[in-house]
Structure formats: structure tokens, C-alpha cells
Write an enzyme that holds these catalytic residues in place. Structure first.
Site, short mmCIF file in Angstrom:
data_model
loop_
_atom_site.label_atom_id
_atom_site.label_comp_id
_atom_site.label_asym_id
_atom_site.label_seq_id
_atom_site.Cartn_x
_atom_site.Cartn_y
_atom_site.Cartn_z
CG HIS A 366 -10.49 -1.84 5.85
ND1 HIS A 366 -10.29 -0.72 5.08
CD2 HIS A 366 -11.05 -1.41 7.01
CE1 HIS A 366 -10.69 0.35 5.75
NE2 HIS A 366 -11.15 -0.04 6.92
CE LYS A 557 0.60 -0.69 -4.11
NZ LYS A 557 -0.76 -0.23 -3.90
NE ARG A 558 -0.25 -4.49 4.51
CZ ARG A 558 -1.04 -5.51 4.20
NH1 ARG A 558 -0.63 -6.74 4.40
NH2 ARG A 558 -2.23 -5.30 3.71
CE LYS A 563 -0.89 -4.34 0.12
NZ LYS A 563 -2.03 -3.51 -0.32
CB THR A 665 -5.20 5.38 0.14
OG1 THR A 665 -4.19 4.78 0.96
CG2 THR A 665 -6.57 5.05 0.70
CE LYS A 669 -2.34 8.33 0.84
NZ LYS A 669 -1.81 7.27 1.72
#
Length: 821
Positions: A366, A557-558, A563, A665, A669
Site C-alpha cells: 500500500h 483524507k488523512r 497528500k 479511494t 467515492k
């Protein structure tokens, strides 16, 4: 099975009166409450027990069916299962949501209000746990004999509040009222050993044997949660392990009156499953983490082999009957553990035991970040798991000997692929162990899998060319559209029928409706209603007013530097400056929403949250903007918050540095719910672009190859700073304390990380392209019909991103199993 149904009170879940009687019976006999003196929470637990009873009947039928057909079983080992709330999901999957809703209304209650009393099982941190939950749903829906194994953490992912703009962590005591969905199994109890020493001996045939003795023991007790598939699917099992003391207390200390000392061992033992992700900035936290990993692996393998051995006298058929999927490296200690069981406890020769082990295990990677690949100090392994360290050394010796024979004359290759990092303090490389001990290794998006083979695992791809495959992640449409966005689900069902819920590729039938003006109007109306609902929630919870007619731009998101929430907030500051400089210029009003948790020990991520909130305070309090720009940070992001946010999203922010996000993900979504994506060519964004078309997605920034080339030539962030006046102005505002007048140097570490620290994630390099792309977003949003056409096409072409497709690929390419009729 007739006996089961006769024994159960509800014979027809479509009979509303029967459901009413069952609810009252459960309220009295299970909850112990008089119907005339109850609280809403009591009704929730009564309702949950009725639903659980329905699930249990089908659960037993599914388990018996697998047994009678001698089905090969898949066991999904994961440290995280972020399953969220169960009630609505179970009712919708069983097809009796409306009947239960009516039954509750008949006794004066609303299902929507009762459902809010369910505590969320936050047994995960982010994408890893949500993926595991989606996979369990798909396994059951596809009638595949798949079972999850994990840890029943007493305290899940921390609850996040924002105080003064800072993240504050609170314990998430999700079990405070009990968990109505689980079945405690005090009879399913396994011993787990730690520490001790290894004694070498010779058996009667003169062979060397090893005994692991003088260990510290803890017991693992099982708790089972039924996982319902959709419609005619199965009900599968998620088994979670809780730590119990091997003995309740020391009677000697108890008799002496030293009660604290008497229960000390019990308390220490049961701390093992107390909390998800102990703080790994301390030695004690790191040790607890390794103990947790081995604890649930040891218990799970004993359970798996117990069921296998019930019908098999030896282990020859193990890979034909059992498939074990390792979700990331956390459970890969299972590889030496299975070897230990086969060699030490069952006297199998090493070669046979290793062959069986490799053919049984498969590993999902991952991450592409080298520092995120799990390693453990050899000395810690030696103290906690001495026999396993010996086995890892033996695996490594044989593996390196084989590599040296096949690829001679390359000592650097030997050093790179060794399971032991001999650098600064010897460490066990868990990803290397997972690759050597598995027959398949998969990435989770096309780019991720390619980079995995060309970068971090390049040498292993050369040694095991047939071992590496790609299986792109997916999401369950039952949770993330059918349940989360019921207005859109109803519109889709009206247009193309209900078959899409179990076959997401059917959404392609929506594509011609992009040219249907009435369908576009109704599609926009659904999105507008979802935005109004979210606006009402934000007003009620955060006392923030947002305009439902503004563009809802969302990044959830985290919180992590790769990110690039920081890139997002730089663009927000630039937009703020433009609006202030040109107050009369036409603009597209925008509401920028961010949410996510920072790891408690991750200082930079927590500082990013503070920056977001400080910028929000300035932007939202500026009267010159007149509602043209709002910034909102949504606290305590979790599955339930995601289900509230995602139906309202219009612009999905997927802006990680190319080559860093394995898949993602949330991108899937939001696409499924009719959002357009703005993103880099990273993770699954590449495949989303392939599916929806280049004209229906906003792509910007350097590719992974371009970024590598830039770094090879020498990336100089200062050049970008000096070469772009808007970027320089935004950074200078942050650095000067414009957003933090009470502490002007508060965000110096963030600015330094970009300018003096090398800007590892290329925020400055991608800034100009990102701002330009956001300008293109504004232009398109100004044409509602054109935007809606693209949004509908995003939904219509999202079928590939179903977790059903992912699981079918695992079943075919890795597990060699099929659905059970």
C-alpha cells in the site's frame, strides 16, 4: 435450517406488524426496559438485536453451505477494519429498510434519529481500513467464502476536536455501551506467547528441533461480527481478537492484601488490545505495536489451522483449501509463524513447510514511500519473538544463497534484497519478508504497481518476475452510493433499474442521458438537495453558514504532507488575494471544505491543520468577500462524516505528489457520486481519467517521471518562489504572521520545509499548474449544463471502481476461488 427459522421470532421481515412485535420483545427481554419508560438509545439496541437475529439465520446458513461444499476459504488479515455504522447498511443489504422504518414510525419513532445512537466502529485510520471493509462487503455479496481477522480495539481511532484551531485528540471509547452486532466467543480462546528463549535439542531420529520455552503468555478471545452481502449474497464473518490474561490474578498477592499487585499481570496483558495505533514515538509504543501484530496473527493462524485440521490429517492440501491475504506488512509476521507451526509443532521438513507457506500467502502493498515500509529492530525481535527471528534468518540465508546462484557477482544486489537491513542498527525489513514468503504481490493501482516494480521493489521484480501483479482498489457501491446518497440512487434506479447495485458496470446505461435535459435538471436538483443538507449540518455543528449555490470543493483524507493539503491552502490564499484585489470582478463563489486527522505524533500535519483553521478564520471573517469564498475544516472525519460529505461534493481534490499515493479511494467515492476530479496523475486518478475521459477531469502537475527528472537535474524551490508573484505573496503572508498575528513565526516550520527543506513533495513546482487548473474549474462551473453533463458521465463511467470487480480479480488471479451457490 427450518429449525433455525422456527426458533426465531421474525419469520417474515417484510411483515411490519411482526417487526413491531419483535422490537417490543427485544426491548423487554434483551434490553430489560419497559416500553413506557425508555430512551431512544434503548430502542436502537432493541432494533439492532432484531436485525442481528435476521442476520444470524442467514449467517449460519452461509457457514453451513461453505462447509457442506468443502469450499476453499479466503482469510483477510488486516490491522484495520473501518466498517463504520452497521444498522442502515445491514437493513439496505437485506432489503427491509422501508419495513423497519415503518415499524418504528408505528411506535412513534424515526429510523434516521434512532440510527444516530449507533457508535461507529472506528477500528482503522484511513484508506487501509475502509478498503478492508469494502472488501468484506464484496466477498459476502459475491457469495465468496471470505473471512476477516483483526483486533477488537477497546479504543479505536481517536476522536478529533478542534480547539483554538489545533487538533485535540480524545479517546474513542466506542464500546462504552457495548456492541450489539458482535457475538463474544469465550470458548474460542488461544494462547499467544512472547519473549522466553529457544532451546535446541535433537529428537529420536537425531534431527535438530527447537522449543520456545519460558514465555510470557496472553490469551486471545474471539468476537464475531456478521457481515451481510447484498440481496442474495452470503453473510460472512469478521473475527476480532481481544487480549485476556492467561490467569485472572495472582492469589498469593491477593491473600496478602496487595490487590493492585494481584491484578497487575491481568491489566498488562489486556492492555495489548486496548488502543489502535499506540504512539510509536516512544519505545514502549513501538513494542506494543509489534506485540499487537503478532498477537492477532498468532491467534488467527491457530484458528485457521483448527478449522482446516478438522477435515484434513496432514497439511498437503493447505494451499488448495486456504488462502491468506496480508493487507499491508502489519500481518506479515504470519509467514514465519506458519513456518514455525509447520516445522516446530508438526515436524514438517523445512523445504515442504516453506513451499506450503509461499503457496498459501499473498501480500498487498500500500505504499511507495521507502520510510513508510515497516521495519523492526533485530534486538526487539530477538527479545519478543526469538524463534521467529531465527526463522527469518533462515529464510534470508536460503533466499540469498538462491539469489547468489541465479544472479552471481552482484554483492550490492544481495545487500539490497536481504531481509535484514545491516545499516545503522540491524532491522528486519517486513516488506521484503512479505515478498519472499508470498506467491503473489499486488499493487493497488496501475501506476502504483508499475512504480512498485521499477522503484522500491525493482530487484524483487527481477528475481520473481511472475509474482507481481496489479489489482486496482475499489469501493462498495452499497455503502458509498446506495446507502450514502439515496436520492441519487433512487434517480439512477428510476432511469436504468435496480441492477446496478450489484453490478456497477450497469451505470454505463446512464451515458445517453447526458443529452436528456430533464434528467440533467433532476440530477442537478439531487446535488443541490445534498448540498443544502450538508449546509444545514455545518450550520448546526460548526455555526458556519455556507451557500449551497457555491461550488463545493472538498479534500477529505488523512492529513499528510504528501497528500498536499498545503498546496490546497496556498491556492485558497491566492484566491483570497485576488478577490480582495478585485472586489467587483465576477467570480464563482466557492466553499472549500477540508477534513482529516493527523497522527498524534506528526507535528507538521498538526501544524497544517492549524494553518487551515487560521486561514479559515481570516477568510470567513473578511466582510469584503461577501460570501464569495468560505473555508471549512470538518472535525472528526470518519466514515459517517464521509457519508454526509461525499454526496454534496462537486469538486474532488486528489492532489498528492505524483508517485506517492498508492491508489486512493475517496477519489472513487466522489466520482461515483457525481463530482469532477481535480488531481495529479497519481494513484487511481490515472485510471479514473482513462474511464471518464480527459475532457471530464481536471489534471495538472508533474508526472512521476517528470518529477524524477526534475530532481535529477536539481530541484530548486527558491526559483519557483521568486518566479511567481502570487506564490511568493501567499508564502510571505504565511511566514509574516498574516494569519497568525498572535504568533507570527507559528508556521515557520511549514515555510522552511518548502524553501529551505527542499520541498520534498513538490508543492511549489506544481503550484502554478494547480492555480491555472482551478481557473478552468471556475470557467466550467459557470456553465451549469456543461458541468452537469460531465458529472453524469463521471457517474456513468465509474463502474470499474466497484470493489466487486477488485474481489473478482483477487479470486481469479490470487486465491483461485469461486462463488458458492
Amino acid at each position: 435450517m427450518t429449525a433455525f427459522r422456527d426458533a426465531y421470532g421474525v419469520t417474515n421481515p417484510k411483515d411490519v406488524q411482526e417487526l413491531e412485535r419483535a422490537l417490543v420483545n427485544r426491548l423487554i427481554y434483551s434490553i430489560g426496559k419497559d416500553p413506557v419508560d425508555t430512551q431512544p438509545r434503548d430502542w436502537f439496541y432493541a432494533l439492532a438485536h432484531v436485525v442481528r437475529d435476521l442476520l444470524t439465520v442467514k449467517w449460519m446458513e452461509s457457514m453451513r453451505n461453505y462447509y457442506l461444499q468443502d469450499a476453499k476459504r479466503v482469510y483477510y488479515l488486516s490491522m484495520e477494519f473501518l466498517i463504520g455504522r452497521t444498522l442502515d447498511h445491514a437493513l439496505l443489504n437485506m432489503g427491509c429498510y422501508d419495513e423497519f422504518k415503518q415499524a418504528l414510525e408505528d411506535v412513534g419513532l424515526r429510523l434516521e434519529e434512532i440510527a444516530e445512537y449507533e457508535e461507529e466502529a472506528a477500528l482503522g485510520n484511513g484508506g487501509l481500513g475502509r478498503l478492508a471493509a469494502c472488501f468484506l462487503d464484496s466477498l459476502a455479496t459475491l457469495r465468496l467464502p471470505g473471512f476477516g481477522y483483526g483486533i477488537r480495539y477497546d479504543y479505536g481511532m481517536f476522536s478529533q476536536s478542534i480547539q483554538g484551531g489545533w487538533q485535540i485528540e480524545h479517546p474513542d471509547n466506542w464500546l462504552r455501551y457495548g456492541n450489539p452486532w458482535e457475538f463474544a466467543r469465550p470458548d474460542v480462546l488461544y494462547r499467544v506467547q512472547f519473549c522466553g528463549r529457544v532451546v535446541e535439542r535433537r529428537d529420536g531420529d537425531g534431527r535438530v528441533r527447537y522449543d520456545w520455552v519460558d514465555t510470557e503468555d496472553v490469551m486471545a478471545m474471539a468476537y464475531d461480527i456478521p457481515i451481510p452481502g447484498f440481496g442474495d449474497g452470503s453473510v460472512n464473518n469478521l473475527r476480532l481478537w481481544a487480549a485476556k490474561a492467561s490467569r485472572d490474578f495472582d492469589l498469593r498477592y491477593f491473600n496478602e492484601g496487595n490487590y493492585i499487585k494481584a491484578v497487575e499481570q491481568k491489566t498488562q496483558s489486556e492492555n495489548l488490545s486496548k488502543v489502535l495505533y499506540p504512539d510509536d514515538t516512544t519505545q514502549m509504543g513501538r513494542e506494543l505495536r509489534l506485540r499487537q501484530e503478532y498477537f492477532f496473527v498468532r491467534a488467527s493462524l491457530q484458528d485457521i489451522l483448527y478449522h482446516f485440521s478438522a477435515d484434513h490429517e496432514d497439511f498437503d492440501a493447505l494451499p488448495e483449501e486456504v488462502a491468506i491475504q496480508l493487507n499491508d506488512t502489519h500481518p506479515c509476521i504470519a509467514i514465519p509463524e506458519l513456518l514455525r507451526i509447520l516445522v516446530d509443532e508438526h515436524d514438517l521438513p523445512w523445504e515442504k513447510a516453506f513451499d506450503l507457506t509461499v503457496r498459501t500467502f499473498a501480500y498487498t502493498n500500500h505504499t511507495l514511500l521507502p520510510e513508510a515500509l515497516e521495519t523492526w529492530p533485530v534486538w526487539l525481535f530477538e527479545r519478543l519473538l526469538p524463534r521467529h527471528l531465527q526463522i527469518i534468518y533462515e529464510i534470508n540465508r536460503r533466499f540469498l544463497d538462491d539469489v547468489a546462484r541465479r544472479l552471481p557477482g552482484d554483492p550490492e544486489l544481495i545487500r539490497r534484497v536481504s531481509l535484514i537491513d545491516e545499516g545503522d542498527g540491524k532491522r528486519v525489513r517486513m516488506a521484503h519478508l512479505a515478498i519472499v514468503g508470498s506467491h503473489k504481490v499486488n499493487g493497488v493501482a496501475k501506476l502504483h504497481s508499475e512504480l512498485m516494480k521499477s522503484t522500491i521493489f525493482r530487484d524483487f521484480a527481477r528475481i520473481f518476475p511472475d509474482r507481481f501483479i496489479n489489482i486496482t482498489n475499489g469501493i462498495t457501491p452499497r455503502r458509498w452510493l446506495y446507502q450514502a446518497n439515496r436520492p441519487l440512487a433512487a434517480l439512477i434506479t428510476e432511469a436504468i433499474g435496480p441492477g446496478w447495485v450489484a453490478d456497477l458496470e450497469r451505470l454505463s446505461e446512464l451515458a445517453p442521458l447526458t443529452e436528456d435535459g430533464e434528467f440533467r435538471r433532476r440530477f442537478r436538483a439531487v446535488k443541490r438537495a445534498n448540498k443544502e443538507r450538508l449546509a444545514n449540518l455545518l450550520r448546526a455543528r460548526l455555526n458556519i453558514d455556507v451557500d449551497p449555490d457555491s461550488l463545493f470543493d472538498v479534500q477529505i483524507k488523512r492529513i499528510h504532507e504528501y497528500k498536499r493539503q498545503l498546496l490546497n491552502i496556498l491556492q485558497v490564499i491566492t484566491r483570497y488575494n485576488r478577490l480582495r484585489d478585485h472586489p467587483s470582478a465576477p467570480c464563482v463563489p466557492r466553499t472549500v471544505i477540508l477534513g482529516g486527522k493527523a497522527a498524534p505524533g506528526y507535528r507538521m500535519a498538526k501544524l497544517i491543520i492549524k494553518l487551515i483553521n487560521d486561514v479559515a478564520a481570516v477568510v470567513n471573517g473578511d466582510p469584503q468577500l461577501a460570501g464569495r469564498l468560505k473555508v471549512v475544516f470538518v472535525p472528526d472525519y470518519n466514515v459517517s462524516r464521509a457519508m454526509e460529505l461525499i454526496p454534496a461534493v462537486e469538486l474532488s481534490e486528489q492532489i498528492s505528489t505524483a508517485g506517492t499515493e498508492a491508489s486512493g479511494t475517496s477519489n472513487m467515492k466522489m466520482t461515483l457520486n457525481g463530482a469532477l476530479t481535480i488531481g495529479t496523475l497519481d494513484g487511481a486518478n490515472i485510471e479514473i481519467r482513462e474511464q471518464v475521459g480527459e475532457d471530464n477531469i481536471f489534471i495538472f502537475g508533474l508526472t512521476a517521471d517528470q518529477l524524477d527528472d526534475l530532481r535529477r537535474r536539481g530541484y530548486r524551490p527558491w526559483d519557483y518562489y521568486h518566479g511567481n508573484t502570487e506564490l511568493k505573496r501567499a508564502l510571505d503572508m504565511i511566514a509574516s504572521g498574516y494569519f497568525s498575528p498572535d504568533q507570527p513565526d507559528r508556521f515557520k516550520p511549514l515555510v522552511d520545509s518548502l524553501l529551505a527543506g527542499g520541498d520534498r513533495y513538490a508543492v511549489l513546482a506544481d503550484y502554478a499548474a494547480y492555480v491555472e487548473c482551478q481557473d478552468a474549474v471556475d470557467r466550467l462551473y459557470g456553465d451549469p449544463d456543461a458541468w452537469t453533463r460531465k458529472a453524469i458521465l463521471n457517474v456513468a463511467r465509474a463502474g470499474r471502481f466497484s470493489s466487486d470487480r477488485s474481489i473478482r480479480e483477487y479470486a481469479e488471479l490470487v486465491w483461485n476461488i469461486g462463488p458458492r451457490p
